[in-house]
Write an enzyme that holds these catalytic residues in place. Sequence first.
Site, PDB file in Angstrom:
ATOM      1  N   ASP B 162      50.747  15.517  -9.358  1.00  0.00           N
ATOM      2  CA  ASP B 162      49.707  14.511  -9.562  1.00  0.00           C
ATOM      3  C   ASP B 162      50.244  13.182  -9.038  1.00  0.00           C
ATOM      4  O   ASP B 162      51.133  12.586  -9.651  1.00  0.00           O
ATOM      5  CB  ASP B 162      49.359  14.377 -11.054  1.00  0.00           C
ATOM      6  CG  ASP B 162      48.607  15.601 -11.581  1.00  0.00           C
ATOM      7  OD1 ASP B 162      48.783  16.690 -11.010  1.00  0.00           O
ATOM      8  OD2 ASP B 162      47.853  15.450 -12.561  1.00  0.00           O
ATOM      9  N   LYS B 225      41.485  13.119  -8.929  1.00  0.00           N
ATOM     10  CA  LYS B 225      41.641  12.922 -10.376  1.00  0.00           C
ATOM     11  C   LYS B 225      41.304  11.477 -10.714  1.00  0.00           C
ATOM     12  O   LYS B 225      41.696  10.564  -9.975  1.00  0.00           O
ATOM     13  CB  LYS B 225      43.087  13.273 -10.743  1.00  0.00           C
ATOM     14  CG  LYS B 225      43.483  13.003 -12.177  1.00  0.00           C
ATOM     15  CD  LYS B 225      44.902  13.532 -12.442  1.00  0.00           C
ATOM     16  CE  LYS B 225      45.451  13.013 -13.759  1.00  0.00           C
ATOM     17  NZ  LYS B 225      46.840  13.426 -14.008  1.00  0.00           N
ATOM     18  N   LYS B 261      39.417  16.429 -11.401  1.00  0.00           N
ATOM     19  CA  LYS B 261      40.070  16.388 -12.712  1.00  0.00           C
ATOM     20  C   LYS B 261      39.840  15.041 -13.374  1.00  0.00           C
ATOM     21  O   LYS B 261      40.459  14.052 -13.012  1.00  0.00           O
ATOM     22  CB  LYS B 261      41.571  16.638 -12.547  1.00  0.00           C
ATOM     23  CG  LYS B 261      42.363  16.499 -13.850  1.00  0.00           C
ATOM     24  CD  LYS B 261      43.836  16.813 -13.648  1.00  0.00           C
ATOM     25  CE  LYS B 261      44.649  16.473 -14.901  1.00  0.00           C
ATOM     26  NZ  LYS B 261      46.094  16.651 -14.699  1.00  0.00           N
TER      27      LYS B 261
END
Lengths: 286, 325
Positions: B162, B225, B261
């Site tokens: 991430d 995300k 996400k």
Amino acid sequence: MSRIDVRKTYKLYIGGQFPRSESGRSFVVNDAKGRLLANAAQASRKDARDAVVAARAAFGGWSGRTAYNRAQVVYRIAEVLEGRREQFEAELRAAEGITPARARSYVDAAIDRLVWYAGWADKITQVVGNANPVAGPYFNLSTPEPSGVIAVVAPRGPLLGLVSVVAPLIVTGNTVVVIASQDNPLTAITLGEVMATSDLPGGVVNVLTGSQSEIAPWLASHMDVNGIDLTGVEDAELATELEVAAADNLKRVRRPAPDTDWLAEPGLDRMTQFLETKTVWHPIGV
Amino acid sequence: MTPTASSTASSTSSHAVFDDVVRSDSSLRRFLHGLPGVDQVGCEARAAGLATRSIKTTSKAYAIDLAIRMVDLTTLEGQDTHGKVRALASKAMRPDPADPTCPATAAVCVYPDMVATAKQTLGDSGVNVAAVATAFPSGRAAMDIKLADTRDAVEAGADEIDMVIDRGAFLSGRYLDVFEEIAQVREACGDAHLKVIFETGELQTYDNVRRASWLAMMAGGHFIKTSTGKVQPAATLPVTLIMLEAVRDFREQTGQMVGVKPAGGIKTTKDAIKYLVMVNEICGDDWLDPDWFRFGASTLLNDLLMQRTKMTTGRYSGPDYFTLD
């Protein structure tokens, strides 16, 4: 021109707020002669769930206060109730069809009951706690602590009955979800207004109105409720069912008491029943 | 993770379709600013409208299990210890020890130095290890440090990375810098999947969220995300809606799927189900899968488990019956 009535919407009292039922339902409440008095919110199991969440959230802060401070808050409820006694007398007369003198005596008794329990907040520890004698160089001290979130099925007495079951629980530091008497739910909500303006933190007392047989089983089986007071359950079969459901997480259960004389001296057992005893050992110093 | 995304994308970090777009800073800016503007009121109303759907009984049971499978169980605290990460990894594999039918979560999400610990506990359970990298959460470090951070995590065994974008560069309009950064980190990831964090709470406008989404997808991110969880507001429904629209449009244009996400601030089952409804309405059920939609969350899992227990036992559960972390 005659003035238009300002009709009151009776809602629930959850977490210090007065929300409508999540279900959107309401039910008709009649006075003693069968005439329409008002519509009350008919709480659903989800309202009960929300009330338990609110009560759990309030528990840490409320039980962490000093007993002296809890006494002040409960005394404050009595003060505010005294100031609004005319409203309560009028509501009791309308709901129950009783004489003005009798209504006054109920309000007097409810206020006195609050003051009586307020006085117990900082004394109950001395009465039911103990310094235990042990065979060793230790202090051994037992102190009572509140059980947690207590569900209460309130008895019929719309004011005195309700105060008599709620006050003993909150002075010791428990938080409460109470199902008001099905026949006379309105006074319970007005009492909620008193509590909301008496420095009582939101969530310490949560009032639901509606069907006892619909809501009580969800509270009895709820794993995050630590005790249940069945005082107002009049149906013996329902009471048994609730006791069985309550056994799942070993809730403390107070069994139904349909014929209680609410004007009599209450005694300590409504407080002591929902207390846990904590015992600590502490070495004796020099 | 299914290989569909990586099989087409791993050879090049960007797509031939967009070669002209990413040729220079000005062509990239022209493309991103040429994206249709977001109707703020319309978007918020649509998100609020979708949030009113009522999901009951069997659909709810399905949604809860799906949401559990989509959780990236996250701990990103300065106070994290190896013990806590091990406990979290055990919980990810078996969220409800009392009920063997309860599915595992998608991944655990930790700082790079905890990857080895998490990997050791998870073994071949199928639960992935995601690591935040590139100077998370601020992204304020030199490029070689960010890349080293990424390689470190991958070497330690992370299955997913991430990364955070450089919001300073993005907000000052240096889009190509951001593009290059994502592309380089993507390369450093090797076989690991890359999630690109925008920190939408710092992007100021919905238009910027749409631009960032396209930028990250063109640069080869496998997932986009919303947030780090360290900045408020974190994930919101309207922001996620815009990102879902972006991945939907991206697939129409390139045939390639990108995951979404939302992370941070999703705490209740009710919230999670709102997101799932939105995924289904905006993107269709292709995205209703842990490979294409994830929740970055920690407290959400306990609420999902409580609701699940309520549905299987018929009585309300309480926080006492689930682990705190």
